[in-house]
Design a protein around this motif. Structure first.
Motif, short mmCIF file in Angstrom:
data_model
loop_
_atom_site.label_atom_id
_atom_site.label_comp_id
_atom_site.label_asym_id
_atom_site.label_seq_id
_atom_site.Cartn_x
_atom_site.Cartn_y
_atom_site.Cartn_z
N TYR A 70 0.94 -1.23 -0.07
CA TYR A 70 0.06 0.18 -0.06
C TYR A 70 0.92 1.29 -0.08
O TYR A 70 0.58 2.10 -0.82
CB TYR A 70 -0.99 0.14 1.04
N ASN A 125 -5.90 1.68 8.85
CA ASN A 125 -6.56 1.34 7.47
C ASN A 125 -6.92 -0.19 7.14
O ASN A 125 -6.06 -0.93 7.60
CB ASN A 125 -5.31 1.79 6.50
N THR A 132 -11.35 1.58 3.86
CA THR A 132 -11.52 2.67 4.75
C THR A 132 -10.67 2.83 5.96
O THR A 132 -9.77 1.84 6.13
CB THR A 132 -13.04 2.75 5.14
N ASN A 133 -10.59 3.91 6.36
CA ASN A 133 -9.66 3.95 7.35
C ASN A 133 -10.76 4.22 8.74
O ASN A 133 -11.54 5.23 8.95
CB ASN A 133 -8.90 5.38 7.19
N GLN A 140 -1.35 4.99 -3.93
CA GLN A 140 -2.49 5.08 -4.35
C GLN A 140 -3.32 5.66 -3.05
O GLN A 140 -2.92 4.99 -1.93
CB GLN A 140 -2.97 3.82 -4.95
N PRO A 141 -4.57 6.09 -3.31
CA PRO A 141 -5.62 6.05 -2.19
C PRO A 141 -5.82 4.87 -1.98
O PRO A 141 -5.87 3.81 -2.68
CB PRO A 141 -6.62 6.84 -2.92
N ARG A 187 -8.70 3.11 -1.06
CA ARG A 187 -9.70 2.66 -1.55
C ARG A 187 -9.39 1.97 -3.00
O ARG A 187 -9.71 0.82 -3.71
CB ARG A 187 -10.83 3.59 -2.05
N ASN A 188 -8.59 2.81 -3.78
CA ASN A 188 -7.93 2.17 -5.07
C ASN A 188 -6.90 1.19 -4.90
O ASN A 188 -6.81 0.15 -5.67
CB ASN A 188 -7.33 3.46 -5.70
#
Length: 512
Positions: free
Chosen positions: A103, A150, A163-164, A108-109, A111-112
């Motif tokens: 991650y 996360n 999501t966080n 990336q974000p 969710r992505n």
């Protein structure tokens, strides 16, 4: 069917008994002697039965509460054991570390990233074991969460993935608070049950979260288990063989149920608070002494369904989250046997009262009516009426009293008759003396005497004779009597009735 005579007799007896006097006194005495001891015995028996049933029901409810508490405790212990095993597994630690590294490297974000090819390859390579574990042990979901909150992996793949929990849209959930606490303390944390929207609207779930540390002992994130309310419902709704209205349910500190009521068709989990004397007692108990678990004495109060219940509770603490296991049964069912005993006692008292009244009426009538007859007879005697006799058919002391009373009346009647004769005789003498007083010649004296005697004796005719010096009885005066030619007005002693009466110096009474 009562005849007119029977009805009259019955009415007379009732008037006799209920009229103020001996009859009513006897009735009250009979009722008191029969009903007071029976009432006292009935009350004591009912109270003993009620207390015994209360104690038995209370013991049964406490046993059930303890049993349910032990079952819930065992259920959560099993989950906690599984959680600890999973948090200590090297494969899970390595999987979370790889997800975190990927991650951060992706840029990336979040969710992505969870939709990226790299994430998919990592999950297919190392996530299958957790998915199999989730399905095998019936958990709704399993989470891997890094130290920043996360959510990098979920077995169910629901909307909370990517999501966080510390800053995202689910940061306000009890799940997020449990994860934050677990990261802070390093200890496994239970979230309590809540409506968790990512898993469906209205669905209720609980969460356990535990930290995962790397080989250096550093916290790299969390593993969390998500489970439904169904196992708790299964425990709480299992038959307890106490009655049709008996139930157990789990309550949290907000006094909302953590299980569905078996007596309600609608869902009760996390609905309106159950504010009863029992739940308030438990809340006060944990507020005063959180670490002290005890079962309280069963009490009667208005239950959650609006009916009086007998209930008790047992406290349980799941990793710092307190609950109460409440066991209840409706009062009318719990004390049904005592109520039946009460109704039997009341029925017996009523029946006994009716029988006592019946026999008291009959017996009092047989006792009081002869006495009233004697009393009425005595009043007639006191008024001077001696020409009657009292008729009482009783062959007992009252009959003997009646016979003595009648004998007394006869004696009084005889005495009265004798007194009347004596009074009549003395009155006649007195009045005759008054007529003969004064200076009268023989003819006037005789005439006054025979006139008075004829009237006083109610005689139709009369004559008075006096003896002269020759012992001849000569007619001196008469009453409604005239001299006749063929009848002499002078008699010798021993001649005729007049002479014979003079000779014998006694009265001669002629009849017919």
């Amino acid at each position: 069917m009562l005849t007119t005579k029977d009805q009259n007799n019955t009415g007379g007896i009732l008037r006799t008994v209920f009229h103020p006097g001996l009859g009513r006194t006897l009735l009250i005495a009979f009722l008191a002697l029969a009903l007071i001891p029976m009432t006292v015995v009935g009350i004591i028996s009912y109270q003993n039965a009620y207390q015994s049933i209360h104690n038995d029901a209370a013991r049964a409810l406490r046993s059930v509460a303890n049993l349910k508490t032990a079952q819930i405790d065992a259920y959560f212990d099993e989950i906690l054991t599984d959680l600890r095993l999973q948090s200590e597994m090297h494969s899970n630690m390595q999987f979370l570390a790889n997800l975190g590294d990927a991650y951060r490297a992706s840029g990336q974000p979040l969710r992505n990233f969870t939709k990226s090819f790299k994430w998919t390859l990592l999950v297919e390579e190392k996530g299958n074991d957790l998915k199999v574990y989730q399905k095998t042990y019936g958990f709704h979901d399993i989470f891997l969460i890094d130290a920043q909150g996360n959510i990098l992996f979920t077995a169910a793949g629901e909307d909370d993935l990517g999501t966080n929990l510390l800053q995202g849209k689910f940061a306000g959930t009890l799940f997020a608070a449990a994860c934050q606490k677990a990261l802070a303390t390093g200890q496994p944390v239970f979230s309590d049950y809540e409506v968790y929207h990512p898993s469906g609207d209205g669905a209720v779930f609980g969460f356990f979260a535990a930290v995962i540390v790397d080989d250096a002992g550093e916290k790299i994130g969390l593993i969390a288990l998500q489970f439904t309310i169904d196992p708790i419902d299964k425990i709480m709704q299992a038959p307890i063989d106490l009655g049709r209205t008996a139930e157990t349910y789990l309550v949290g500190t907000d006094l909302k149920m953590r299980s569905n009521s078996i007596l309600s068709k609608a869902k009760t989990v996390l609905q309106d608070p159950v504010v009863t004397a029992q739940t308030r007692l438990w809340k006060h108990h944990i507020d005063e002494n959180f670490n002290k678990d005890e079962v309280h004495t069963a009490i009667i109060y208005d239950g959650p369904h609006g009916q009086p219940v007998l209930g008790t509770h047992s406290s349980i603490n799941i990793n710092g989250v307190p609950f109460a296991v409440v066991a209840e049964i409706e009062q009318k069912e719990a004390f049904a046997s005592a109520d039946r005993l009460r109704n039997i006692v009341l029925g017996l008292l009523t029946l006994t009262g009716m029988l006592v009244v019946f026999f008291a009426v009959v017996l009092s009538g047989r006792i009081v009516r002869p006495i009233q007859t004697l009393s009425a007879g005595a009043k007639r005697v006191a008024a001077g009426d001696l020409e009657h006799a009292i008729e009482v058919g009783a062959k007992n002391e009252i009959g003997e009293l009646t016979a003595s009373f009648n004998a007394m009346i006869r004696s009084l009647r005889q005495t009265s008759a004798e007194n009347t004769i004596q009074n009549w005789y003395k009155t006649g003498q007195t009045q005759l003396n008054e007529r003969l007083r004064g200076d009268q010649d023989m003819a006037e004296l005789g005439r006054n005497a025979i006139t008075f005697l004829a009237k006083y004796l109610d005689a139709k005719i009369g004559a008075i004779y006096l003896a002269d010096d020759h012992q001849d009885l000569k007619l001196v005066a008469g009453y409604a009597y005239k001299k006749r030619k063929n009848l002499s007005s002078t008699f010798q002693f021993g001649q005729g009735l007049v002479g014979q009466a003079a000779l014998e110096k006694e009265s001669i009474l002629l009849a017919n």
